[in-house]
Design a protein around this motif. Structure first.
Motif, mmCIF file in Angstrom:
data_model
loop_
_atom_site.group_PDB
_atom_site.id
_atom_site.type_symbol
_atom_site.label_atom_id
_atom_site.label_comp_id
_atom_site.label_asym_id
_atom_site.label_seq_id
_atom_site.Cartn_x
_atom_site.Cartn_y
_atom_site.Cartn_z
ATOM 1 N N ARG A 50 0.648 -1.141 0.321
ATOM 2 C CA ARG A 50 -0.134 -0.342 -0.355
ATOM 3 C C ARG A 50 0.784 1.794 0.056
ATOM 4 O O ARG A 50 0.895 2.086 -0.710
ATOM 5 N N GLY A 51 2.070 1.230 0.570
ATOM 6 C CA GLY A 51 3.423 2.161 0.683
ATOM 7 C C GLY A 51 3.773 1.942 -0.950
ATOM 8 O O GLY A 51 5.157 3.141 -0.858
ATOM 9 N N MET A 52 3.690 1.319 -1.681
ATOM 10 C CA MET A 52 4.387 1.885 -2.844
ATOM 11 C C MET A 52 3.299 2.399 -4.326
ATOM 12 O O MET A 52 2.257 2.341 -4.161
ATOM 13 N N ARG B 96 -4.856 -8.898 2.165
ATOM 14 C CA ARG B 96 -6.226 -8.176 2.992
ATOM 15 C C ARG B 96 -5.788 -6.998 2.927
ATOM 16 O O ARG B 96 -4.065 -6.815 2.581
ATOM 17 N N SER B 97 -6.307 -5.850 2.757
ATOM 18 C CA SER B 97 -5.885 -4.368 2.574
ATOM 19 C C SER B 97 -7.453 -4.011 3.415
ATOM 20 O O SER B 97 -8.019 -4.210 4.118
ATOM 21 N N ASP B 98 -7.687 -2.526 2.761
ATOM 22 C CA ASP B 98 -7.839 -1.610 3.868
ATOM 23 C C ASP B 98 -9.530 -1.837 3.878
ATOM 24 O O ASP B 98 -9.583 -2.087 2.676
ATOM 25 N N SER B 99 -10.051 -1.438 5.151
ATOM 26 C CA SER B 99 -11.326 -1.794 4.844
ATOM 27 C C SER B 99 -12.118 -0.613 4.741
ATOM 28 O O SER B 99 -13.258 -0.469 4.801
ATOM 29 N N THR B 100 -11.555 0.428 4.217
ATOM 30 C CA THR B 100 -12.085 1.700 3.616
ATOM 31 C C THR B 100 -11.762 1.461 2.066
ATOM 32 O O THR B 100 -11.836 2.797 1.039
ATOM 33 N N LEU B 101 -11.151 0.590 1.113
ATOM 34 C CA LEU B 101 -11.596 0.478 0.484
ATOM 35 C C LEU B 101 -9.703 0.872 -0.545
ATOM 36 O O LEU B 101 -9.861 1.064 -1.592
ATOM 37 N N HIS C 196 -3.955 -1.566 -3.895
ATOM 38 C CA HIS C 196 -3.873 -1.590 -5.098
ATOM 39 C C HIS C 196 -5.270 -3.130 -5.454
ATOM 40 O O HIS C 196 -4.399 -4.149 -6.446
ATOM 41 N N TYR C 197 -5.521 -2.764 -5.872
ATOM 42 C CA TYR C 197 -7.058 -3.417 -6.289
ATOM 43 C C TYR C 197 -7.125 -3.205 -7.328
ATOM 44 O O TYR C 197 -8.088 -2.140 -7.710
#
Length: 441
Positions: free
Chosen positions: A50-52, A84-89, A92-93
């Motif tokens: 998420r930081g890239m 697994r990623s952020d619950s606020t969407l 990188h999807y």
């Protein structure tokens, strides 16, 4: 055949609902094999993507998948794969799920399951909500949808998918699993999915995901292969873990020799800033502000000043709260923003590396900050999750053989989790002070 839940986590906060499992900051084949042999039903690979930027995120995800394929070769392990990623969407999807499907597929379906009950995130009628002051707000109306890197315009998940895939997956092609479906049972529907169908899943209470995952695991045992893009609550349901062995309010027992600790705050979301303000009012803390406007030109001077302040406060028996200045900077483009964020993170990690060796505890605030604390600041190859000290806030511990901080408890505190007083509450628990307020755990 043994089932293992393997989580590629785009920052280290996905473990915020589980305990007893390993977090890996390295993903070479040998380390992955060790995790596959561990007794826990799941483990996390902390990719920090998420930081890239998207290109680097894809490359890292591909490397993990190829090493994982090699680690699984010849075993009888049936993997259940979760991105697994952020619950606020934010994240990188579909970049990451596309790469996982290319390298470890084919899958019969991939599921978006963003519900995170501990943080007040629920999904109903395929609309994702964030609870704000007791009111469920569609996430596209919150500050998170305005993120300069991962912004979006839709809370209705089929439209979100269409937006993020740029129409490759139209909203009409997205299979919706509503609360009514899930509570009635969806095993038969799952058995008929194929060709990596895109599915979105409602969940309003933990029992919804418990029921859904029962059907998922039954379909998996019947030979179906699924991929999940989820927040943390799905993992609790998939792993079916018992209650954590040490209660949240008792986590202070891990503080080393009753010594003061340190708090590193990198997150800049509004909730983090409010939490920081209350923490700085707590007894026994001393604020140390990092003036990021002086970076990169005066980096070494800033570092020396911060380290000197931390040492002085620690010697006086206080917990130093090291936080980046709260002013919002403007950047020419996403690349410039990410580069500056990396420079700030590198400075904070130099601080972590040089914290007093007899530190009692360490609290890391922010997902990307926490990943860097584990992988760079503490140079951990892996760490085991002890449990949560507050809802959605995990505690790990450095191994006994760590060269500088043996058995140091480290708190992984996401940026957008908790009430305004939760950071102060977590500090008080490790500092051995009386809890205050009515903070739920």
């Amino acid at each position: 055949m043994t089932t293992r839940i393997i989580v590629l986590d785009d920052d280290p906060t996905g473990s915020q609902t589980v305990h007893g499992c390993l977090l890996l900051t390295r993903w070479n084949v040998a380390t992955l094999r060790e995790a596959l042999a561990d007794a826990s039903p799941l483990f996390f690979v902390l990719t920090n993507t998420r930081g890239m930027d998207a290109e680097r995120a894809a490359a890292i995800t591909r490397e993990v998948c190829r090493n994982l394929k090699a680690a699984l070769a010849g075993s009888d392990i049936q993997p259940v794969l979760v991105s697994r990623s952020d619950s606020t969407l934010r994240g990188h999807y579909p970049v990451e799920t596309d790469v996982i499907a290319e390298e470890l597929g084919p899958f019969d379906a991939h599921f978006l399951v963003p519900a995170f009950f501990e943080g007040g995130r629920t999904t109903r009628d395929s609309v994702h909500y964030l609870r704000v002051n007791g009111v469920d707000v569609p996430v596209h109306e919150t500050e998170f949808a305005k993120d300069s890197v991962f912004g979006y315009q839709h809370s209705y998940l089929p439209d979100y998918v269409a937006e993020k895939t740029q129409g490759r997956i139209p909203a009409s092609a997205v299979r919706r699993f509503t609360l009514e479906d899930i509570r009635a049972g969806v095993r038969e529907q799952l058995l008929h999915l194929e060709n990596n169908a895109c599915c979105v899943v409602d969940a309003e209470v933990p029992d919804d995901l418990a029921r859904f995952t029962q059907d998922v695991l039954a379909a998996t045992r019947a030979g179906k292969r699924f991929l999940f893009r989820s927040a943390a609550s799905l993992l609790t349901a998939l792993a079916q873990l018992p209650p954590q062995p040490v209660a949240a309010e008792a986590m202070g027992q891990y503080t080393r020799k009753g010594r003061p600790g340190a708090v590193i705050v990198g997150s800049h979301v509004a909730k983090s800033s409010r939490q920081l303000a209350l923490l700085l009012e707590a007894p026994g803390v001393a604020g140390v502000e990092v003036d990021v406007s002086r970076l990169p030109d005066a980096r070494e001077m800033v570092l020396a000043e911060v380290l000197d302040a931390v040492e002085r406060h620690f010697a006086a028996g206080k917990t130093a709260v090291v936080y980046t200045s709260r002013t919002e900077r403007q950047f020419a483009d996403q690349a410039a923003r990410l580069a500056f964020g990396e420079a700030v993170s590198n400075l904070l990690m130099d601080v972590v590396c040089r914290l007093p060796e007899d530190l009692g505890f360490l609290i890391s605030k922010g997902g990307i900050t926490s990943n860097e604390v584990l992988s760079s600041g503490l140079a951990l190859r892996s760490a085991r999750v002890l449990g949560q000290v507050a809802a959605g806030v995990s505690v790990v511990r450095c191994p006994a053989e760590h060269p500088r901080f043996p058995e140091l408890p480290v708190v992984i505190f996401p940026g957008n989790v908790g009430e305004d007083d939760t950071l102060a509450l977590v500090y008080q628990r490790f500092a051995g002070l009386q809890d205050f307020g009515q903070q739920p755990v």
